[in-house]
Design an enzyme around this catalytic site. Structure first.
Site, PDB file in Angstrom:
ATOM      1  CB  THR A 156      26.242 -68.763  -7.593  1.00 34.06           C
ATOM      2  OG1 THR A 156      26.033 -69.380  -6.311  1.00 34.06           O
ATOM      3  CG2 THR A 156      25.344 -67.540  -7.721  1.00 34.06           C
ATOM      4  CB  SER A 278      21.369 -90.941 -31.580  1.00 33.02           C
ATOM      5  OG  SER A 278      22.387 -91.926 -31.623  1.00 33.02           O
ATOM      6  CE  LYS A 284      20.958 -88.927 -26.427  1.00 27.91           C
ATOM      7  NZ  LYS A 284      22.378 -89.027 -26.812  1.00 27.91           N
ATOM      8  CG  ASN A 286      21.382 -85.884 -29.237  1.00 31.88           C
ATOM      9  OD1 ASN A 286      21.139 -86.299 -28.108  1.00 31.88           O
ATOM     10  ND2 ASN A 286      21.853 -86.658 -30.194  1.00 31.88           N
ATOM     11  CD  GLU A 291      25.207 -80.822 -27.937  1.00 30.48           C
ATOM     12  OE1 GLU A 291      24.877 -81.448 -26.915  1.00 30.48           O
ATOM     13  OE2 GLU A 291      25.443 -81.379 -29.033  1.00 30.48           O
TER      14      GLU A 291
END
Length: 460
Positions: A156, A278, A284, A286, A291
């Site tokens: 929380t 990337s 990377k 990702n 997203e």
């Protein structure tokens, strides 16, 4: 210049650029089959009522069937210079049948025509999206059954709160999606009325049988009021709202995924096909799909706001502004379908790092509530028990300890004589999980019951 259905009234017509501005063919061309279906039912009713000759109705129906097949087979290309899909279909019909084709529009306006086309289209699309949601729920529930005892922190305020299981977290997501499915199906129930026969807004002096048309199109009944029939876009608002809420749920789920995929959390390893690299940093991996699903939520909320803004100042009944409803609604539905189709396999192929999840249950004093409730069971009032547990947490912090289990029994008893050696078992994360066996809780048997209940609802 493309022929328009209203050309008889005006001597001077808009120029090509102005006609292109008011054309909706680029958006409503997806309604071609629904437009044909609506016209065939309308013509059948006209013949049954003796408004047009039976042989004319038969010729129109046959030709509309032929146009439908040719469109489906790609033998006809939709004219992008047409004003809208209704004009295009009627123009084809008239070109092929002459005056017989011109009988198709008796007792009908484009106002009720587009309203029935849109409802017919949605009657096909909405169940498909509801099925996408159901399949996504089943994927999450299948994953949950594999992780009934996989410990992880519940959060929380993005702070570690209490121990739960990965299954409990996945079922929480599913509960939200199950409500989303209900919203789509509820909207489907309300839109399932036939507006055809309402005309521009005041029906017709012809002896139309709206009940016959409704039955022919698979609607349980016609709409109640002809003016409302052509003005109403509540169903578009409801569906755009359902899409926006669905997108908000998926966005929150993907926010969890993005956090879990960081090195700091390290809870989840997304499959490579659901990740990207990337352009400059070779190391990377990702979570771009998560997203993007999260990012498209702004678009979905925008679609809802577009429709609300479109409608809020319109006088009843029909206004040309309503032509703008379809682009936002179609985009909302298309985006809802696309995001579900990305989210589902992304989660189905993910790997979860149980070791990192369980390790995160130590530190942050997730056991503090269990300490307070332990004291309540010993007879201490809750507010006093809460205070004692908080004091123990402060003692741990001062001593550089990460867990209450690191305190000796003597140290604990300095805060309350009610502490005993059995506390150490009570505050183990696995024990704490199993002890939360109330309905809705994270204990394995409680989560199994939640899974069973959600599967039952999804089969309705």
């Amino acid at each position: 210049m493309a022929q328009v259905l209203w050309s008889g009234r005006l001597e001077e017509k808009p120029d090509a650029e102005a006609l292109a501005f008011e054309s909706s063919i680029a958006v409503d061309s997806r309604l071609a089959q629904e437009d044909i279906t609506g016209s065939r039912a309308h013509v059948a009713m006209l013949a049954k009522q003796g408004i047009i000759p039976a042989e004319a109705a038969q010729a129109i129906d046959t030709e509309l069937g032929r146009i439908s097949r040719e469109l489906a087979e790609g033998k006809i290309s939709i004219d992008q210079e047409a004003e809208d899909i209704h004009s295009f279909i009627e123009g084809l019909l008239t070109e092929r049948l002459g005056d017989v084709g011109r009988m198709v529009h008796a007792g009908r306006s484009r106002n009720d025509q587009v309203a029935v086309d849109l409802r017919l289209y949605l009657k096909g699309v909405v169940p498909e999206i509801a099925e996408e949601i159901r399949a996504t729920c089943q994927t999450l529930l299948d994953l949950a059954e594999q992780h009934l005892e996989t410990l992880m922190p519940g959060y929380t305020h993005l702070q570690r709160a209490q121990p739960v299981s990965l299954a409990h977290h996945l079922v929480a997501w599913t509960a939200g999606l199950e409500r989303d499915r209900g919203r789509f199906l509820d909207a489907l129930t309300r839109l399932d009325e036939c507006p055809l026969g309402s005309g521009a807004l005041a029906t017709s002096t012809l002896t139309l049988d709206r009940y016959e048309t409704a039955r022919g199109l698979g609607f349980p009944r016609p709409t109640v009021n002809s003016m409302d029939s052509v003005a109403d876009r509540d169903f578009a608002l409801e569906l755009a709202g359902a899409c926006a809420i669905l997108a908000t749920h998926l966005s929150r789920f993907c926010e969890d995924v993005v956090l879990w995929a960081t090195e700091e959390f390290g809870f989840i390893n997304l499959a490579e096909q659901w990740s990207t690299g990337s352009s400059i940093m070779p190391q990377k991996k990702n979570p771009d799909f998560a997203e993007l699903i999260r990012g498209k939520t702004g678009r979905q909320i925008g679609n809802l706001v577009t429709l609300l803004t479109l409608l809020k100042g319109l006088p009843y009944a029909y206004d040309r502004d309503l032509q703008e409803d379809k682009e936002a609604l179609f985009d909302a539905l298309d985006t809802a379908r696309a995001t579900l189709r990305m989210f589902r396999p992304m989660m189905a192929t993910a790997q979860f790092r149980k070791d990192r999840m369980e390790a995160a249950c130590v530190g942050g004093f997730l056991e503090a509530t269990d300490v307070a409730e332990y004291l309540v069971r010993k007879g201490l009032p809750f507010r006093k028990a809460h205070e004692v547990a908080a004091q123990v947490v402060r003692d741990c912090g001062a001593a550089g300890q990460r867990s209450i289990a690191e305190r000796t029994l003597e140290e604990l008893r300095s805060r309350s004589e009610l502490f005993d050696a059995d506390l150490y078992e009570v505050i183990r994360p696995g024990t704490a999980l199993r002890n939360r066996s109330r309905s809705g809780g994270p204990a394995p048997e409680a989560v199994q019951a939640q899974i069973a209940e959600l599967r039952r609802r999804l089969e309705k």
